[in-house]
Design an enzyme around this catalytic site. Structure first.
Site, PDB file in Angstrom:
ATOM      1  N   GLY A 125      -5.265   5.632  -1.233  1.00  0.00           N
ATOM      2  CA  GLY A 125      -4.985   6.479  -0.676  1.00  0.00           C
ATOM      3  C   GLY A 125      -4.053   7.873  -1.236  1.00  0.00           C
ATOM      4  O   GLY A 125      -4.731   8.841  -0.592  1.00  0.00           O
ATOM      5  N   ASP A 156     -12.569   4.380   1.000  1.00  0.00           N
ATOM      6  CA  ASP A 156     -12.598   4.864   2.409  1.00  0.00           C
ATOM      7  C   ASP A 156     -11.950   6.246   1.822  1.00  0.00           C
ATOM      8  O   ASP A 156     -11.842   7.175   0.942  1.00  0.00           O
ATOM      9  CB  ASP A 156     -12.038   3.992   3.490  1.00  0.00           C
ATOM     10  CG  ASP A 156     -10.210   3.724   3.136  1.00  0.00           C
ATOM     11  OD1 ASP A 156      -9.636   3.886   1.849  1.00  0.00           O
ATOM     12  OD2 ASP A 156      -9.071   3.187   3.696  1.00  0.00           O
TER      13      ASP A 156
END
Length: 365
Positions: A125, A156
């Site tokens: 992240g 991601d």
């Protein structure tokens, strides 16, 4: 790692510090005891700040840094995701990712210069709130990675978009192995733009309050260090161009370079399911084109991962019990079928993220 921030430090009352000075607005991730790991509150506060600064004519530049000496951000709060996947229904994690991925897309198209100081550890992240920015600064202390395959997850936060666009098969190598890279390799791979020595960061950040970004960079930017991966491109591009993970491992194992064999051994320690889904995600991301469409795909994959035993098991082994002995299920690459992989990309119906619909703005990078 850099510095010696204590991991048992009490939680900071304000996890995101905001201030403006001169022409710049400063955003500091402020959970140094947790290596500034992102939680849902932090994502929302960052988004609110970007909204306010976007409409403030006095703010000409936005700067993101991390508190403490160890890094910008080690990623999302995966312990919370572990607990949600194990004990809950996954709704909290899905809601977090929905807001996080929308923030990643917003950073990429932010109308004002967004300067990310990617000093120290920048993973998961942390890459999402930095590497989509317009100006990405690394130092000799930078260690940048998307290590998701080691915890039974898949890159991601737009990571498959970034790595899918890296030269040759560098991005595939980084996505599957999860290895961290330094400043030179981050620049080579397209994860960063500028190199500054860490000792210059305080002056550089302060200069942004009074100078345009280009002028501040001109005062502090230096020649970057060498990129070790540049010397490994021959075997990386040849081996990772294979059609399957099994064939990639086979090529790496058979190659004469010791570093190729080491990469094969690294892959065999990762989640077999995560490896196969990651390879598919990287290759599909290249065809999807825009960041928004890739984030839509990543959201499907992430939500599917909540129902995979490897996510809970991987976080248990690496973060909770720290025995570093995950028991993957399935345990081998041969046992992971095409049907297993395809399940991660299944449409979500009315739960879709929906960033890449008709008229979605193309990513500018």
């Amino acid at each position: 790692m850099t510095g010696s921030a204590r991991t048992d430090a009490p939680e900071t009352p304000e996890p995101v510090l905001l201030r403006t000075e001169g022409r710049a607005a400063y955003l500091t991730l402020n959970r140094p005891g947790a290596l500034n790991a992102l939680n849902h509150v932090m994502v929302r506060r960052i988004d609110e700040a970007l909204t306010a600064w976007e409409h403030d004519p006095a703010v000409r530049t936005v700067v993101i840094t991390g508190a403490g000496e160890r890094g910008l951000c080690a990623g999302g709060d995966i312990r919370a995701i572990h607990d949600d996947a194990r004990d809950g229904d996954g709704a909290a994690s899905a809601a977090f990712w929905r807001d996080e991925y929308r923030l990643n897309a917003r950073i990429a198209r932010y109308p004002k210069p967004y300067v990310a100081v990617m000093d120290g550890i920048v993973m998961g992240g942390g890459v999402g709130v930095s590497a989509h920015g317009r100006v990405r600064v690394v130092t000799e202390r930078s260690r940048i990675a998307m290590p998701e395959t080691g915890i039974g997850f898949v890159p991601d936060v737009g990571g498959t978009h970034l790595l899918g666009r890296a030269p040759g098969e560098l991005g595939t190598h980084l996505a599957l192995t999860g290895i961290p890279v330094g400043a030179g390799d981050a620049l080579l791979s397209g994860l960063a733009d500028h190199f500054l020595p860490s000792e210059s960061l305080p002056s550089f950040v302060a200069d942004l309050a009074a100078r345009p970004v280009a002028d501040a960079l001109a005062r502090h930017e230096q020649r970057p260090p060498r990129a070790p991966l540049a010397d490994q491109r021959t075997w990386i591009d040849a081996c990772y161009a294979a059609g399957t993970v099994e064939e990639i491992v086979g090529r790496l194992s058979a190659h004469g370079d010791p570093e190729a064999k080491e990469a094969a051994e690294t892959l065999l320690a990762k989640s077999p399911t995560s490896l196969k889904v990651t390879l598919a995600a990287i290759r599909r991301a290249r065809r999807l084109g825009s960041l928004e469409r890739v984030l839509d795909q990543e959201y499907r994959v992430s939500c599917a991962a909540l129902g995979s035993p490897d996510l809970v098991e991987g976080i248990r082994a690496q973060i909770v019990d720290k025995d570093r002995r995950p028991r993957w299920s399935p345990a081998t690459l041969a046992e992971v079928t095409d049907v297993d992989v395809e399940r991660f990309f299944a449409p979500l119906g009315d739960r879709e993220l929906g960033l890449g619909g008709a008229g979605a703005e193309e990513d500018r990078r």
